[in-house]
Design a protein around this motif. Structure first.
Motif, PDB file in Angstrom:
ATOM      1  N   LYS A  85       0.830  -1.082  -0.062  1.00 21.53           N
ATOM      2  CA  LYS A  85      -0.052  -0.168   0.010  1.00 21.53           C
ATOM      3  C   LYS A  85       0.806   1.378   0.026  1.00 21.53           C
ATOM      4  O   LYS A  85       0.558   2.205  -0.653  1.00 21.53           O
ATOM      5  CB  LYS A  85      -0.798  -0.005   1.048  1.00 21.53           C
ATOM      6  N   LYS A  86       2.034   1.241   0.750  1.00 22.20           N
ATOM      7  CA  LYS A  86       2.615   2.523   0.769  1.00 22.20           C
ATOM      8  C   LYS A  86       3.589   2.829  -0.315  1.00 22.20           C
ATOM      9  O   LYS A  86       3.646   4.032  -0.833  1.00 22.20           O
ATOM     10  CB  LYS A  86       3.790   2.396   1.903  1.00 22.20           C
ATOM     11  N   VAL A  87       4.024   1.678  -0.979  1.00 24.26           N
ATOM     12  CA  VAL A  87       4.766   1.955  -2.213  1.00 24.26           C
ATOM     13  C   VAL A  87       3.707   2.451  -3.340  1.00 24.26           C
ATOM     14  O   VAL A  87       4.110   3.166  -4.203  1.00 24.26           O
ATOM     15  CB  VAL A  87       5.377   0.663  -2.715  1.00 24.26           C
ATOM     16  N   LYS A  88       2.567   1.842  -3.374  1.00 29.23           N
ATOM     17  CA  LYS A  88       1.509   2.328  -4.250  1.00 29.23           C
ATOM     18  C   LYS A  88       1.122   3.558  -4.166  1.00 29.23           C
ATOM     19  O   LYS A  88       0.962   4.349  -4.996  1.00 29.23           O
ATOM     20  CB  LYS A  88       0.401   1.083  -4.044  1.00 29.23           C
TER      21      LYS A  88
ATOM     22  N   ASP B  47      -1.198   5.548   7.937  1.00 28.92           N
ATOM     23  CA  ASP B  47      -1.166   5.953   6.345  1.00 28.92           C
ATOM     24  C   ASP B  47      -0.609   7.670   6.813  1.00 28.92           C
ATOM     25  O   ASP B  47       0.551   7.936   6.002  1.00 28.92           O
ATOM     26  CB  ASP B  47      -2.390   6.065   5.686  1.00 28.92           C
ATOM     27  N   GLU B  48      -1.240   8.278   7.525  1.00 27.26           N
ATOM     28  CA  GLU B  48      -0.956   9.707   7.688  1.00 27.26           C
ATOM     29  C   GLU B  48       0.572   9.909   8.297  1.00 27.26           C
ATOM     30  O   GLU B  48       1.223  10.725   8.252  1.00 27.26           O
ATOM     31  CB  GLU B  48      -1.823  10.522   8.531  1.00 27.26           C
ATOM     32  N   SER B  49       0.805   8.917   9.212  1.00 27.15           N
ATOM     33  CA  SER B  49       2.262   8.828   9.693  1.00 27.15           C
ATOM     34  C   SER B  49       3.184   8.555   9.130  1.00 27.15           C
ATOM     35  O   SER B  49       4.210   9.205   8.977  1.00 27.15           O
ATOM     36  CB  SER B  49       2.050   7.966  11.017  1.00 27.15           C
ATOM     37  N   PHE B  50       2.823   7.552   8.173  1.00 30.06           N
ATOM     38  CA  PHE B  50       3.829   7.200   7.156  1.00 30.06           C
ATOM     39  C   PHE B  50       4.308   8.494   6.273  1.00 30.06           C
ATOM     40  O   PHE B  50       5.359   8.863   6.070  1.00 30.06           O
ATOM     41  CB  PHE B  50       3.466   6.110   6.237  1.00 30.06           C
TER      42      PHE B  50
END
Lengths: 114, 166
Positions: A85-88, B47-50
């Motif tokens: 998810k992060k890479v996407k 997600d926001e933290s990332f």
């Protein structure tokens, strides 16, 4: 966690199973060297499996783009498999999601190389 | 003196952490870890933290690599603050300076396949406000992430006394 890279062959496709981070100082150089090594050996079909890559930064994105363009210049192809998810997220924000051929299924990805 | 002013930031302040670091990748990791602690303490989701931590990391990489050029004689300064409404992070280097208006758009078709030039874009994409300030020498980036009412809680020990006055 640095980047680890395992290489395997399947149906004429070289699959690099990447695990860890692709960032400046951690994985970017390893990825660059691995891609250059494959292309110099004449490999034309390269699939980067990113299911275990939990982090990529702008330097890592640059390496993915460089891999893509280096391969293209040598009549080879680099495609991506199983984005986290992060890479996407990062690929979408930078519009690189539209540049790469991206797959969720390994068999489908391998079949796409002809 | 700029140094005196920067040193004053290391005085204890509510909800604010400041430090100076060498121009190394270890410092980048330290800044990134501090950003993660800040976002998690503020209650941001994963997600926001990332996104915030990644933007802070990109800013730190720029400061160490492009700003200071890994020069051991130069330091980067970093500060982290949760004021209850926003997370405010500053990253400063002692380099030649940066003109943000001259950074090419990495989404432009002619730049899309370039290997570099996405750091500032990611920072701007992942934060609500990004401010550049020219120092003499160097550049300071101020990164602001607005907190939603649900996420914007301060740790009890850090709550300012006037936090509910507005």
């Amino acid at each position: 966690m640095a980047l680890s890279i395992a290489t395997r062959q399947l149906d004429g496709v070289t699959i690099l199973d990447l695990s860890g981070r692709i960032t400046l100082g951690e994985g970017s150089v390893q990825l660059r060297d691995a891609i250059r090594d494959l292309i110099s050996k004449g490999d034309k079909n390269i699939l980067l499996s990113l299911g275990e890559v939990n982090y990529i930064d702008s330097s890592g994105l640059g390496e993915l783009v460089s891999a893509f363009t280096t391969a293209k210049n040598q009549n080879a192809e680099v495609k991506l498999l199983n984005l986290t998810k992060k890479v996407k997220d990062v690929l979408q924000v930078t519009k690189l999601y539209t540049v790469f051929d991206i797959y969720d299924d390994e068999a489908h990805a391998i079949g796409s190389f002809k | 003196m700029a140094d005196t002013k920067a040193d004053s930031l290391t005085e204890p302040q509510k909800g604010r952490l400041s430090f100076k670091l060498a121009s190394t990748m270890d410092s980048v990791a330290e800044v990134e870890a501090a950003a993660e602690r800040l976002t998690q303490a503020a209650g941001l989701d994963e997600d926001e933290s990332f996104r915030v931590a990644m933007a802070v990391r990109e800013a730190a990489v720029n400061a160490v690599l492009h700003g200071n050029g890994y020069d051991p004689a130069k330091q980067i300064s970093a500060s982290f603050e949760n004021n209850g409404k926003s997370l405010i992070i500053t990253i400063a280097d002692q380099g030649e300076g940066l003109d943000p208006d001259k950074i090419p758009d990495p989404l432009a078709p002619e730049n899309l396949l370039r290997g570099t030039g996405r750091g500032i874009f990611l920072i701007r994409s992942f934060l609500d406000e990004v401010h550049f300030r020219q120092l003499h020498p160097g550049t300071e980036l101020t990164l602001v992430k607005h907190l939603s009412p649900a996420a914007g809680k301060l740790p009890d020990s850090d709550k300012p006394q006037d936090s509910d006055t507005k």
